[in-house]
Write an enzyme that holds these catalytic residues in place. Structure first.
Site, PDB file in Angstrom:
ATOM      1  N   ASN A   1     -12.478  40.289  44.159  1.00 21.33           N
ATOM      2  CA  ASN A   1     -12.669  39.488  42.952  1.00 21.33           C
ATOM      3  C   ASN A   1     -13.151  38.060  43.145  1.00 21.33           C
ATOM      4  O   ASN A   1     -13.649  37.451  42.203  1.00 21.33           O
ATOM      5  CB  ASN A   1     -11.349  39.445  42.161  1.00 21.33           C
ATOM      6  CG  ASN A   1     -10.897  40.815  41.714  1.00 21.33           C
ATOM      7  OD1 ASN A   1     -11.561  41.448  40.900  1.00 21.33           O
ATOM      8  ND2 ASN A   1      -9.781  41.298  42.248  1.00 21.33           N
TER       9      ASN A   1
ATOM     10  N   ILE B   1      -8.277  39.433  46.603  1.00 27.47           N
ATOM     11  CA  ILE B   1      -9.217  38.340  46.858  1.00 27.47           C
ATOM     12  C   ILE B   1     -10.588  38.898  47.215  1.00 27.47           C
ATOM     13  O   ILE B   1     -11.617  38.468  46.692  1.00 27.47           O
ATOM     14  CB  ILE B   1      -8.699  37.428  47.984  1.00 27.47           C
ATOM     15  CG1 ILE B   1      -7.387  36.757  47.573  1.00 27.47           C
ATOM     16  CG2 ILE B   1      -9.742  36.373  48.357  1.00 27.47           C
ATOM     17  CD1 ILE B   1      -6.694  36.005  48.708  1.00 27.47           C
TER      18      ILE B   1
ATOM     19  N   ASN C   1      -2.442  38.897  49.104  1.00 27.17           N
ATOM     20  CA  ASN C   1      -1.445  37.911  49.536  1.00 27.17           C
ATOM     21  C   ASN C   1      -1.238  38.039  51.043  1.00 27.17           C
ATOM     22  O   ASN C   1      -1.042  37.059  51.747  1.00 27.17           O
ATOM     23  CB  ASN C   1      -0.122  38.110  48.802  1.00 27.17           C
ATOM     24  CG  ASN C   1       0.846  36.979  49.080  1.00 27.17           C
ATOM     25  OD1 ASN C   1       0.500  35.809  48.938  1.00 27.17           O
ATOM     26  ND2 ASN C   1       2.065  37.303  49.514  1.00 27.17           N
TER      27      ASN C   1
ATOM     28  N   ARG D   1       4.954  55.392  51.338  1.00 24.07           N
ATOM     29  CA  ARG D   1       4.368  54.447  52.281  1.00 24.07           C
ATOM     30  C   ARG D   1       5.474  53.864  53.159  1.00 24.07           C
ATOM     31  O   ARG D   1       6.444  53.304  52.664  1.00 24.07           O
ATOM     32  CB  ARG D   1       3.660  53.328  51.521  1.00 24.07           C
ATOM     33  CG  ARG D   1       3.093  52.253  52.431  1.00 24.07           C
ATOM     34  CD  ARG D   1       2.564  51.086  51.618  1.00 24.07           C
ATOM     35  NE  ARG D   1       2.095  50.023  52.499  1.00 24.07           N
ATOM     36  CZ  ARG D   1       1.745  48.815  52.068  1.00 24.07           C
ATOM     37  NH1 ARG D   1       1.826  48.514  50.791  1.00 24.07           N
ATOM     38  NH2 ARG D   1       1.326  47.910  52.925  1.00 24.07           N
TER      39      ARG D   1
ATOM     40  N   ASP E   1       1.564  52.476  57.681  1.00 19.73           N
ATOM     41  CA  ASP E   1       0.580  51.394  57.748  1.00 19.73           C
ATOM     42  C   ASP E   1       0.000  51.243  59.152  1.00 19.73           C
ATOM     43  O   ASP E   1      -1.150  50.849  59.325  1.00 19.73           O
ATOM     44  CB  ASP E   1       1.231  50.070  57.355  1.00 19.73           C
ATOM     45  CG  ASP E   1       1.093  49.776  55.877  1.00 19.73           C
ATOM     46  OD1 ASP E   1       0.827  50.715  55.105  1.00 19.73           O
ATOM     47  OD2 ASP E   1       1.254  48.602  55.484  1.00 19.73           O
TER      48      ASP E   1
ATOM     49  N   LEU F   1      -8.056  41.604  51.825  1.00 16.80           N
ATOM     50  CA  LEU F   1      -7.671  40.241  51.487  1.00 16.80           C
ATOM     51  C   LEU F   1      -6.863  40.204  50.205  1.00 16.80           C
ATOM     52  O   LEU F   1      -7.393  40.372  49.100  1.00 16.80           O
ATOM     53  CB  LEU F   1      -8.927  39.370  51.323  1.00 16.80           C
ATOM     54  CG  LEU F   1      -9.965  39.462  52.447  1.00 16.80           C
ATOM     55  CD1 LEU F   1     -11.223  38.687  52.087  1.00 16.80           C
ATOM     56  CD2 LEU F   1      -9.374  38.975  53.761  1.00 16.80           C
TER      57      LEU F   1
ATOM     58  N   GLU G   1      -5.020  52.756  48.020  1.00 13.85           N
ATOM     59  CA  GLU G   1      -4.060  53.291  48.989  1.00 13.85           C
ATOM     60  C   GLU G   1      -3.244  54.430  48.397  1.00 13.85           C
ATOM     61  O   GLU G   1      -2.918  55.400  49.088  1.00 13.85           O
ATOM     62  CB  GLU G   1      -3.142  52.165  49.471  1.00 13.85           C
ATOM     63  CG  GLU G   1      -3.858  51.076  50.251  1.00 13.85           C
ATOM     64  CD  GLU G   1      -3.014  49.831  50.424  1.00 13.85           C
ATOM     65  OE1 GLU G   1      -2.371  49.683  51.474  1.00 13.85           O
ATOM     66  OE2 GLU G   1      -3.014  48.991  49.499  1.00 13.85           O
TER      67      GLU G   1
END
Length: 309
Positions: free
Chosen positions: A245, A242, A121, A1, A58, A119, A295
């Site tokens: 979960n 996020i 960090n 990556r 990315d 979503l 990913e």
């Protein structure tokens, strides 16, 4: 990556000396990310000189954005001479979850209009039309856009000069504050972890409650904005730590987005959509889904496809 591939790379590539030189050339656009990426590539080349390596960028997925979406309203020479434009990030995640959403909905990706919300960090959302990114929330750097764990997201450009003067510091220090001391951490004053913020909010911590409210409101505003280039929303996809979960954040975002026809199914949301083909909305609602991002799988898939040619 590899985080930043600039405008040159629109897809994954096998790494050779020319590709490595290009990655080096974009170090100034990702000073925290590309140098470690380069170090890893060089180390593998020394240890396994005949082993092919693949770079998955990315930024590549967002290279399909039109110029009116990726350009800033600044003098054109800043773009031509200094590469100042919006690049976008989390492309591998957005690409994976939109492909999965099309499969789950039993529709052709080439006929879908999705908003993908990654979503974690770090946070970003993307408008994906017919399998291609047409707009996204992150820009020249991963600081632009949504409120994040320690990053501010969008802020008045005049903030830098004002705070540099008030704090008697240079612009680099202001940028450090926006990257590392802001977002959920800055508002709560305690943590950047959304799980911990949920516990604090449930215990009555008003700053934790405010941090969660700001996060949800800003995300909802951006989702609504990303509906513009799509013309419609076939599904809103929640992904990342996020997104996958946090039941409460999803519920709050969808409440704000009632104007776009979203009606949450409380039971499905509580189960993260696992009882309903990833869907967390009612039958008569605009669709919202929870999809686990992978990913690593997409990177492996790209690498395998390129190496076997």
């Amino acid at each position: 990556r590899v985080v930043h591939g600039g405008e040159r790379f629109t897809s994954s590539v096998i790494i050779d000396s020319a590709v490595l030189d290009a990655i080096r050339a974009y170090q100034h656009l990702a000073p925290l990310h590309n140098p470690p990426n380069i170090a890893g590539i060089e180390a593998i080349s020394r240890i396994f000189p005949h082993l092919p390596q693949v770079a998955v960028f990315d930024t590549a997925f967002h290279q399909t954005m039109p110029d009116y979406a990726y350009l800033y309203a600044v003098p054109d020479r800043l773009y031509k001479e200094y590469d100042v434009r919006r690049y976008g990030f989390h492309g591998t995640s957005h690409r994976f979850v939109t492909q999965e959403a099309a499969k789950l909905l039993n529709r052709s990706l080439n006929e879908c209009a999705f908003v993908s919300a990654h979503l974690g960090n770090g946070c970003s959302a993307a408008a994906v039309k017919n399998g291609k990114s047409v707009d996204t929330t992150m820009g020249l750097t991963p600081l632009e856009g949504l409120m994040m764990g320690t990053r501010s997201g969008d802020i008045d450009p005049g903030f830098h000069a004002y705070m540099a003067e008030q704090l008697k510091c240079d612009v680099k220090e202001v940028t450090r504050i926006l990257n590392h001391d802001s977002g959920l951490l800055g508002i709560s004053g305690k943590t950047s972890d959304m799980c911990d913020l949920q516990k604090l909010a449930d215990a009555g911590d008003m700053r934790a409650q405010l941090a969660r409210a700001m996060f949800s409101y800003r995300l909802a505003k951006y989702v609504a904005a990303l509906a513009v280039p799509l013309g419609r929303i076939d599904a809103l996809i929640f992904t990342g730590g996020i997104g996958e979960n946090d039941v409460g954040i999803r519920a709050e975002v969808l409440k704000w987005l009632n104007i776009l026809g979203f009606k949450i199914d409380q039971k499905s949301n509580a189960l993260h959509g696992k009882n309903n083909h990833a869907i967390i909305t009612q039958k008569n609602s605009t669709v919202a889904m929870v999809i686990h991002t992978n990913e690593e799988f997409l990177i492996a898939q790209d690498a395998f496809a390129l190496i076997r040619r």
